[in-house]
Every structure is written in C-alpha cells, then in structure tokens.
Design a protein around this motif. Structure first.
Motif, PDB file in Angstrom:
ATOM      1  N   MET A   1      12.631  -1.898   1.511  1.00 42.11           N
ATOM      2  CA  MET A   1      11.637  -2.901   1.873  1.00 42.11           C
ATOM      3  C   MET A   1      10.407  -2.246   2.496  1.00 42.11           C
ATOM      4  SD  MET A   1      11.918  -6.025   4.633  1.00 42.11           S
ATOM      5  CE  MET A   1      11.913  -4.875   6.002  1.00 42.11           C
ATOM      6  N   ALA A   2      10.650  -1.372   3.494  1.00 39.96           N
ATOM      7  CA  ALA A   2       9.526  -0.721   4.164  1.00 39.96           C
ATOM      8  C   ALA A   2       8.750   0.173   3.215  1.00 39.96           C
ATOM      9  CB  ALA A   2      10.036   0.094   5.357  1.00 39.96           C
ATOM     10  N   SER A   3       9.443   0.748   2.230  1.00 39.82           N
ATOM     11  CA  SER A   3       8.763   1.587   1.244  1.00 39.82           C
ATOM     12  C   SER A   3       7.825   0.775   0.371  1.00 39.82           C
ATOM     13  CB  SER A   3       9.793   2.286   0.355  1.00 39.82           C
ATOM     14  OG  SER A   3      10.629   3.122   1.124  1.00 39.82           O
ATOM     15  N   ALA A   4       8.082  -0.516   0.250  1.00 37.72           N
ATOM     16  CA  ALA A   4       7.201  -1.388  -0.523  1.00 37.72           C
ATOM     17  C   ALA A   4       6.016  -1.868   0.306  1.00 37.72           C
ATOM     18  CB  ALA A   4       7.990  -2.600  -1.037  1.00 37.72           C
ATOM     19  N   ILE A   5       6.207  -1.985   1.623  1.00 37.67           N
ATOM     20  CA  ILE A   5       5.146  -2.492   2.483  1.00 37.67           C
ATOM     21  C   ILE A   5       3.981  -1.510   2.575  1.00 37.67           C
ATOM     22  CG2 ILE A   5       4.559  -3.110   4.871  1.00 37.67           C
ATOM     23  CD1 ILE A   5       7.343  -4.262   5.153  1.00 37.67           C
ATOM     24  N   VAL A   6       4.290  -0.206   2.678  1.00 42.28           N
ATOM     25  CA  VAL A   6       3.238   0.791   2.890  1.00 42.28           C
ATOM     26  C   VAL A   6       2.209   0.808   1.772  1.00 42.28           C
ATOM     27  CG1 VAL A   6       2.798   3.267   3.027  1.00 42.28           C
ATOM     28  CG2 VAL A   6       4.552   2.246   4.444  1.00 42.28           C
ATOM     29  N   PRO A   7       2.624   0.985   0.495  1.00 45.76           N
ATOM     30  CA  PRO A   7       1.596   1.006  -0.554  1.00 45.76           C
ATOM     31  C   PRO A   7       0.955  -0.349  -0.788  1.00 45.76           C
ATOM     32  CG  PRO A   7       3.787   1.135  -1.516  1.00 45.76           C
ATOM     33  CD  PRO A   7       3.962   1.242  -0.048  1.00 45.76           C
ATOM     34  N   ALA A   8       1.635  -1.444  -0.455  1.00 46.02           N
ATOM     35  CA  ALA A   8       1.103  -2.771  -0.748  1.00 46.02           C
ATOM     36  C   ALA A   8       0.063  -3.220   0.263  1.00 46.02           C
ATOM     37  CB  ALA A   8       2.246  -3.793  -0.800  1.00 46.02           C
ATOM     38  N   PHE A   9       0.280  -2.892   1.555  1.00 44.40           N
ATOM     39  CA  PHE A   9      -0.588  -3.450   2.586  1.00 44.40           C
ATOM     40  C   PHE A   9      -1.284  -2.411   3.456  1.00 44.40           C
ATOM     41  CE2 PHE A   9       2.056  -7.042   1.538  1.00 44.40           C
ATOM     42  CZ  PHE A   9       1.165  -8.091   1.581  1.00 44.40           C
ATOM     43  N   PHE A  10      -0.856  -1.153   3.364  1.00 43.78           N
ATOM     44  CA  PHE A  10      -1.470  -0.142   4.209  1.00 43.78           C
ATOM     45  C   PHE A  10      -1.943   1.028   3.348  1.00 43.78           C
ATOM     46  CE2 PHE A  10       1.585  -2.411   6.840  1.00 43.78           C
ATOM     47  CZ  PHE A  10       0.790  -2.800   7.890  1.00 43.78           C
ATOM     48  N   GLY A  11      -2.747   0.702   2.352  1.00 43.16           N
ATOM     49  CA  GLY A  11      -3.222   1.718   1.419  1.00 43.16           C
ATOM     50  C   GLY A  11      -4.016   2.810   2.096  1.00 43.16           C
ATOM     51  N   VAL A  12      -4.831   2.472   3.081  1.00 41.81           N
ATOM     52  CA  VAL A  12      -5.646   3.473   3.787  1.00 41.81           C
ATOM     53  C   VAL A  12      -4.767   4.440   4.555  1.00 41.81           C
ATOM     54  CG1 VAL A  12      -7.411   3.799   5.549  1.00 41.81           C
ATOM     55  CG2 VAL A  12      -7.586   1.869   3.956  1.00 41.81           C
ATOM     56  N   VAL A  13      -3.774   3.881   5.274  1.00 43.34           N
ATOM     57  CA  VAL A  13      -2.853   4.727   6.033  1.00 43.34           C
ATOM     58  C   VAL A  13      -2.059   5.610   5.086  1.00 43.34           C
ATOM     59  CG1 VAL A  13      -0.873   4.720   7.594  1.00 43.34           C
ATOM     60  CG2 VAL A  13      -2.693   3.014   7.873  1.00 43.34           C
ATOM     61  N   SER A  14      -1.593   5.026   3.971  1.00 40.15           N
ATOM     62  CA  SER A  14      -0.813   5.790   3.001  1.00 40.15           C
ATOM     63  C   SER A  14      -1.647   6.915   2.388  1.00 40.15           C
ATOM     64  CB  SER A  14      -0.298   4.864   1.900  1.00 40.15           C
ATOM     65  OG  SER A  14       0.457   5.573   0.965  1.00 40.15           O
ATOM     66  N   ALA A  15      -2.912   6.639   2.103  1.00 43.58           N
ATOM     67  CA  ALA A  15      -3.777   7.663   1.519  1.00 43.58           C
ATOM     68  C   ALA A  15      -4.051   8.784   2.512  1.00 43.58           C
ATOM     69  CB  ALA A  15      -5.092   7.021   1.077  1.00 43.58           C
ATOM     70  N   PHE A  16      -4.146   8.431   3.811  1.00 40.00           N
ATOM     71  CA  PHE A  16      -4.454   9.430   4.839  1.00 40.00           C
ATOM     72  C   PHE A  16      -3.236  10.316   5.141  1.00 40.00           C
ATOM     73  CE2 PHE A  16      -4.680  10.706   9.330  1.00 40.00           C
ATOM     74  CZ  PHE A  16      -5.826  11.465   9.289  1.00 40.00           C
TER      75      PHE A  16
ATOM     76  N   SER B   1       0.574  -8.826  -4.289  1.00 33.75           N
ATOM     77  CA  SER B   1       0.119  -7.486  -4.650  1.00 33.75           C
ATOM     78  C   SER B   1      -0.653  -7.505  -5.964  1.00 33.75           C
ATOM     79  CB  SER B   1       1.318  -6.539  -4.784  1.00 33.75           C
ATOM     80  OG  SER B   1       2.001  -6.412  -3.560  1.00 33.75           O
ATOM     81  N   GLU B   2      -1.376  -6.408  -6.199  1.00 33.78           N
ATOM     82  CA  GLU B   2      -2.104  -6.240  -7.448  1.00 33.78           C
ATOM     83  C   GLU B   2      -1.132  -5.875  -8.576  1.00 33.78           C
ATOM     84  OE1 GLU B   2      -5.274  -6.838  -7.865  1.00 33.78           O
ATOM     85  OE2 GLU B   2      -5.570  -7.324  -5.749  1.00 33.78           O
ATOM     86  N   PRO B   3      -1.478  -6.181  -9.832  1.00 27.90           N
ATOM     87  CA  PRO B   3      -0.585  -5.861 -10.961  1.00 27.90           C
ATOM     88  C   PRO B   3      -0.207  -4.378 -11.019  1.00 27.90           C
ATOM     89  CG  PRO B   3      -2.329  -7.333 -11.679  1.00 27.90           C
ATOM     90  CD  PRO B   3      -2.659  -6.934 -10.270  1.00 27.90           C
ATOM     91  N   GLU B   4      -1.160  -3.478 -10.690  1.00 23.18           N
ATOM     92  CA  GLU B   4      -0.866  -2.052 -10.734  1.00 23.18           C
ATOM     93  C   GLU B   4       0.179  -1.682  -9.687  1.00 23.18           C
ATOM     94  OE1 GLU B   4      -3.847  -3.340 -10.443  1.00 23.18           O
ATOM     95  OE2 GLU B   4      -4.783  -2.953 -12.396  1.00 23.18           O
ATOM     96  N   GLN B   5       0.077  -2.300  -8.506  1.00 25.60           N
ATOM     97  CA  GLN B   5       1.046  -2.029  -7.446  1.00 25.60           C
ATOM     98  C   GLN B   5       2.427  -2.541  -7.820  1.00 25.60           C
ATOM     99  OE1 GLN B   5      -1.092  -4.050  -4.314  1.00 25.60           O
ATOM    100  NE2 GLN B   5      -1.814  -2.134  -3.438  1.00 25.60           N
ATOM    101  N   ILE B   6       2.467  -3.711  -8.463  1.00 29.75           N
ATOM    102  CA  ILE B   6       3.755  -4.275  -8.891  1.00 29.75           C
ATOM    103  C   ILE B   6       4.411  -3.376  -9.935  1.00 29.75           C
ATOM    104  CG2 ILE B   6       4.860  -6.234 -10.039  1.00 29.75           C
ATOM    105  CD1 ILE B   6       2.724  -8.032  -8.810  1.00 29.75           C
TER     106      ILE B   6
END
Length: 240
Positions: free
Chosen positions: A1-16, A72-77
């Motif tokens: 679940m948490a692995s799905a939250i990061v790319p879906a809602f915290f893209g900036v944090v994930s990219a950093f 989420s966006e289609p690409e994220q899904i």
C-alpha cells in the motif's frame, strides 16, 4: 500500500530521494501492518479469528490502493499494475546498491534473533526465565521482517506464496522447529525456488514473460493446501 502512495501522491519527494523514498514507504507500510497483526495476536489466541483479522487488514489496504488508483493518472495506474505482477528482471544494479545492504541488514538481525525465537517456542514464561526480553524480541522481529519484506516488495513487487510455502517446505525436509536450522534453510530454499519460478516464467521461444506472481501461486497454492490437509490429518489421527 505504502509503495503505491509514494509514486501516486508524492512525486516530488520520490524524484528527489529516488529509490530510498520507495524503500522507506515500503518498510513503513510493512511495519505498520505487521505491528497491527501482532497487537491483534496479543488479544486473540484463536488462529482462525486471527486469520480473519489478517484478511480484513488486507481488504482495508486493498481498498485504500483502489482509491489511490481511482485518483491517479493512467500512466501511474499502468506502472502500478505492472509492478503488482512481480518481476526479478526489473531490478538494476543501481537499485541493488540500495536494496542489497538493507536486506542484508535485515537478515543479520534475523540471525541474531535465533536464540530468543527458539526460547519463545517453549513459551513466554520460559523465555523470560532464561533472560529473554519478549517485548524487545517482538520489536526486533517486526523490524527485521519489515526491512526484508518491505524492501524486496518495493523493488520486485508483491510476489505471493513464497513466504508462506517455503517455511513449511523447510520444516518438512529437516523435521525440526529449531530456527538455527530453519533460518538458513528458508533463505537457501526460498532463493532456489524463486530462481526456478523465474526460469519457468520465461516463455521459451517467445519474448513474452509470464507474471512471476502467477508462477509462484501455482507452486505455493498446492503446498499450502497440502500443509493444511496434513495438519488436519495429524489432528484426526490423535482424535483432535
């Protein structure tokens, strides 16, 4: 679940933070779920009720993931769905530099817990009598499990049934409950079975690859059924 939250809602944090954000999220999510189940096991001794509670936790996390997918966006899904299939091929050497040390640390901690866990097999009172801190041991088990399971899941996806089937296979082969024997046996047998399942997932003469989750389920499902039927037959033979 948490692995799905990061790319879906915290893209900036994930990219950093890169792969570390996914690892931290996966370990935190695994720790939370494992802690909730452990707290439930303290109050509930019935294994069937505990199993139902575990299924309910799985349903709740599944519902949260479905809500995240809806927004989420289609690409994220699409990326998330591919991740849920499970794959060993997607792990690069750069990711191994992050995954390897964390999993190794979790394994080292698990091997240090062999003696306390062997003592707990004889009951909490016995463990306390020989100087084992039950609460500290439980916390260490949660940390070790979260580091190993959370990190591996973050990079390879939620590969099912291996963690359930392999310990029973090791017990059946070595016929012992000693963690001194079972711990290295589970590591080696689990690694060997994963490699075999990965080989079977590669379709010969074809560029396509089967989802490794399907292969492990086809292998692990019958093993779990066999273990349940075997345990019931043993109880029946003793008139239980």
């Amino acid at each position: 679940m948490a692995s799905a939250i990061v790319p879906a809602f915290f893209g900036v944090v994930s990219a950093f933070l890169g792969n570390w954000a996914l690892v931290v999220a996966a370990v935190a999510g695994a720790s939370l779920v494992f802690l909730l189940v452990a707290l439930a096991s303290i109050r509930i001794s019935d294994s069937v009720s505990l199993l139902i509670i575990g299924i309910m936790f799985g349903s709740i996390t599944g519902a949260i993931v479905n809500i995240l997918q809806y927004f989420s966006e289609p690409e994220q899904i699409q990326s998330f769905i591919v991740w849920t299939f499970g794959s060993l091929a997607g792990v690069t050497w750069v990711e191994m530099q992050v995954m390897g040390p964390i999993v190794f640390a979790g394994l080292i901690l698990a091997f240090f817990l062999i003696k306390p866990m062997d003592a707990l097999l004889l009951g909490e009172n016995y463990a306390r009598g020989v100087g084992i801190s039950v609460n500290k041991t439980r916390i260490a088990v949660i940390i070790s499990t979260a580091l190993i399971a959370g990190t591996l899941t973050a990079f390879t996806g939620p590969i099912a049934f291996v963690g359930v089937a392999v310990p029973h296979i090791a017990r059946s082969i070595f016929r012992t409950a000693s963690h001194k024997v079972l711990m290295p046996a589970v590591v080696l047998i689990g690694a060997a079975i994963m490699l075999i399942c990965d080989i079977f997932s590669q379709l010969p003469g074809n560029q396509n690859t089967l989802p490794i989750n399907s292969v492990t389920a086809l292998f692990g499902g019958p093993v779990v059924i066999w273990v349940i039927m075997r345990s019931r037959n043993v109880k029946a033979s003793f008139g239980g």
